[in-house]
Design a protein around this motif. Sequence first.
Motif, PDB file in Angstrom:
ATOM      1  N   TRP A   1      27.185  -7.747   9.575  1.00 21.36           N
ATOM      2  CA  TRP A   1      28.532  -8.047   9.805  1.00 21.36           C
ATOM      3  C   TRP A   1      29.374  -7.029   9.570  1.00 21.36           C
ATOM      4  N   GLN A   2      29.902  -6.313  11.053  1.00 23.41           N
ATOM      5  CA  GLN A   2      30.682  -5.141  10.959  1.00 23.41           C
ATOM      6  C   GLN A   2      31.916  -5.304  11.478  1.00 23.41           C
ATOM      7  N   ARG A   3      32.420  -6.479  11.603  1.00 22.43           N
ATOM      8  CA  ARG A   3      33.743  -6.824  11.919  1.00 22.43           C
ATOM      9  C   ARG A   3      35.051  -6.052  11.296  1.00 22.43           C
ATOM     10  N   ASN A   4      34.720  -5.987   9.921  1.00 25.65           N
ATOM     11  CA  ASN A   4      35.840  -5.075   9.276  1.00 25.65           C
ATOM     12  C   ASN A   4      36.049  -3.558   9.254  1.00 25.65           C
ATOM     13  N   GLN A   5      35.060  -3.181  10.149  1.00 31.66           N
ATOM     14  CA  GLN A   5      35.033  -1.673  10.374  1.00 31.66           C
ATOM     15  C   GLN A   5      36.482  -0.926  10.700  1.00 31.66           C
ATOM     16  N   ALA A   6      37.144  -1.638  11.373  1.00 35.67           N
ATOM     17  CA  ALA A   6      38.812  -1.071  11.365  1.00 35.67           C
ATOM     18  C   ALA A   6      39.511  -1.018  10.087  1.00 35.67           C
ATOM     19  N   ALA A   7      39.315  -2.084   9.331  1.00 36.39           N
ATOM     20  CA  ALA A   7      39.902  -2.144   8.038  1.00 36.39           C
ATOM     21  C   ALA A   7      39.317  -1.157   6.977  1.00 36.39           C
ATOM     22  N   ILE A   8      38.081  -0.933   7.140  1.00 37.46           N
ATOM     23  CA  ILE A   8      37.208   0.461   6.324  1.00 37.46           C
ATOM     24  C   ILE A   8      38.256   1.589   6.662  1.00 37.46           C
ATOM     25  N   ALA A   9      38.247   1.827   8.028  1.00 38.51           N
ATOM     26  CA  ALA A   9      38.895   2.750   8.770  1.00 38.51           C
ATOM     27  C   ALA A   9      40.465   3.186   8.345  1.00 38.51           C
ATOM     28  N   LEU A  10      41.142   2.130   8.191  1.00 30.51           N
ATOM     29  CA  LEU A  10      42.512   2.203   7.890  1.00 30.51           C
ATOM     30  C   LEU A  10      42.717   2.310   6.301  1.00 30.51           C
TER      31      LEU A  10
ATOM     32  N   LEU B   1      36.423  -6.084   0.193  1.00 26.91           N
ATOM     33  CA  LEU B   1      36.047  -6.788   1.087  1.00 26.91           C
ATOM     34  C   LEU B   1      34.750  -6.708   1.840  1.00 26.91           C
ATOM     35  N   HIS B   2      34.244  -7.735   2.688  1.00 26.47           N
ATOM     36  CA  HIS B   2      32.985  -7.808   3.286  1.00 26.47           C
ATOM     37  C   HIS B   2      32.802  -6.799   4.568  1.00 26.47           C
ATOM     38  N   TYR B   3      31.673  -5.960   4.408  1.00 25.75           N
ATOM     39  CA  TYR B   3      31.237  -5.191   5.404  1.00 25.75           C
ATOM     40  C   TYR B   3      29.753  -5.090   5.102  1.00 25.75           C
TER      41      TYR B   3
ATOM     42  N   ILE C   1      43.671  -8.402   7.046  1.00 26.43           N
ATOM     43  CA  ILE C   1      43.435  -7.343   6.128  1.00 26.43           C
ATOM     44  C   ILE C   1      43.941  -6.233   6.482  1.00 26.43           C
ATOM     45  N   LEU C   2      44.341  -5.925   7.833  1.00 25.05           N
ATOM     46  CA  LEU C   2      45.048  -4.711   8.240  1.00 25.05           C
ATOM     47  C   LEU C   2      46.636  -4.772   7.921  1.00 25.05           C
TER      48      LEU C   2
ATOM     49  N   ARG D   1      33.245   6.868   3.349  1.00 23.46           N
ATOM     50  CA  ARG D   1      34.605   5.996   3.438  1.00 23.46           C
ATOM     51  C   ARG D   1      34.500   4.889   2.119  1.00 23.46           C
ATOM     52  N   ILE D   2      33.464   4.589   2.066  1.00 21.92           N
ATOM     53  CA  ILE D   2      33.110   3.371   0.977  1.00 21.92           C
ATOM     54  C   ILE D   2      32.848   3.998  -0.556  1.00 21.92           C
ATOM     55  N   THR D   3      33.791   3.441  -1.465  1.00 28.35           N
ATOM     56  CA  THR D   3      33.326   4.025  -2.664  1.00 28.35           C
ATOM     57  C   THR D   3      32.251   3.377  -3.729  1.00 28.35           C
ATOM     58  N   THR D   4      32.269   2.003  -3.411  1.00 26.20           N
ATOM     59  CA  THR D   4      31.301   1.472  -4.505  1.00 26.20           C
ATOM     60  C   THR D   4      30.699   0.044  -3.594  1.00 26.20           C
ATOM     61  N   LEU D   5      29.534  -0.337  -4.245  1.00 27.83           N
ATOM     62  CA  LEU D   5      28.717  -1.639  -3.595  1.00 27.83           C
ATOM     63  C   LEU D   5      28.722  -2.670  -4.949  1.00 27.83           C
TER      64      LEU D   5
END
Length: 375
Positions: free
Chosen positions: A172-181, A166-168, A152-153, A230-234
């Motif tokens: 399940w917070q594994r994709n925290q770095a992807a959200i940040a990037l 993406l999933h977050y 993903i990165l 940082r998240i737009t929509t669910l």
Amino acid sequence: MLYRRFGKTNLNLSVFSLGTMRCLESAEVVQKTIATAIELGINHLETAKAYGKSEEYLGLALQSLALPRNQFYLTTKLPPTPKQAQIQEWLDQSLTRLKLDYLDCLAIHGINTWEHLDWVQSEGCLLAIQEAISQGKVRYLGFSTHGSLELILAAIKTNLFDFVNLHYYYFWQRNQAAIALAHQQDMGVFIISPADKGGKLYTPSETLQNLCRPFSPLELNYRFLLSDRRITTLSVGAAKPEELITPLQIADRDEPLNEQEQTVFRRLEAHFNQNLTDTRCSQCYQCLPCPEQINIPEVLRLRNLAVAYDMTDYGQYRYRMFENAGHWFPGKKGNRCTSCGDCLPRCPENLDIPTLLQDTHQRLNGSPRRRLWEE
């Protein structure tokens, strides 16, 4: 309903989007669901070529409702392919089914492997998409993914995409770095299936309900996500109108987590640690790669949740997809472990991983499951 800017697209999307993967019952039910969603303030509809008759039903509903085109945004998704002609054909077919002249957003559906990313970057695929954008058939390009964090990165760093699905979730917070990037690169961020993939939170265990009081587990997960600007929509995967009511009750709650909510999250964390003691997997992923291709961290994550919160139903739902969903949910089941010991020196918690894998299999194995649109 609150609205947020979808990154560099500058589209102003509702904080809840109607995902139509489950809108498959009939054209009539889909129309009622969409009409209710629009009435409640949702302005973003999301579908995919792969979702059975979803595009067709959605197109019929939009035609019947005669919604002005500037009152909604629509995303559909197409599989990755290196073939220019294939992308062009699929796109025209989707537009025909949707009865639209253009898509607000086109997502590559499932950049789940490195090969998929290579396909998207290939000359044929990019040319087809660039041509569609120049012709006005597509406004913005993004991708959805069930792939590894590293993949993903890498996809985000290509600078080819305007948004990512993406999933977050809290569990399940594994994709925290992807959200940040993605945020750093001004990409829109769309969270996939927070109620279902986020823990089957619409049918929580009694243990989880009690730990989350006075809130529901579903409400807490939505608040965890909505409080993150940082998240737009669910995604809300409503199959019928009434399934929109509960999630949209907090569609105007995006303020920072309050003290009472933070207290519940601390309670959840404390209970998690107390119940797992010396069998807690911290999800560091250092145990990989596994010679038998077991997705050790995900297997043990599902065990964590089953043991700590009695989320066995959710664990079984996800575990049974191993070996049955291809690149959408990769990895072998825990019983494939040969006790080779490769993972043991890499585990910072010194877990007895082979024993825990077998224990997880005994707890969660059962009849295999596939993805919804394949059933």
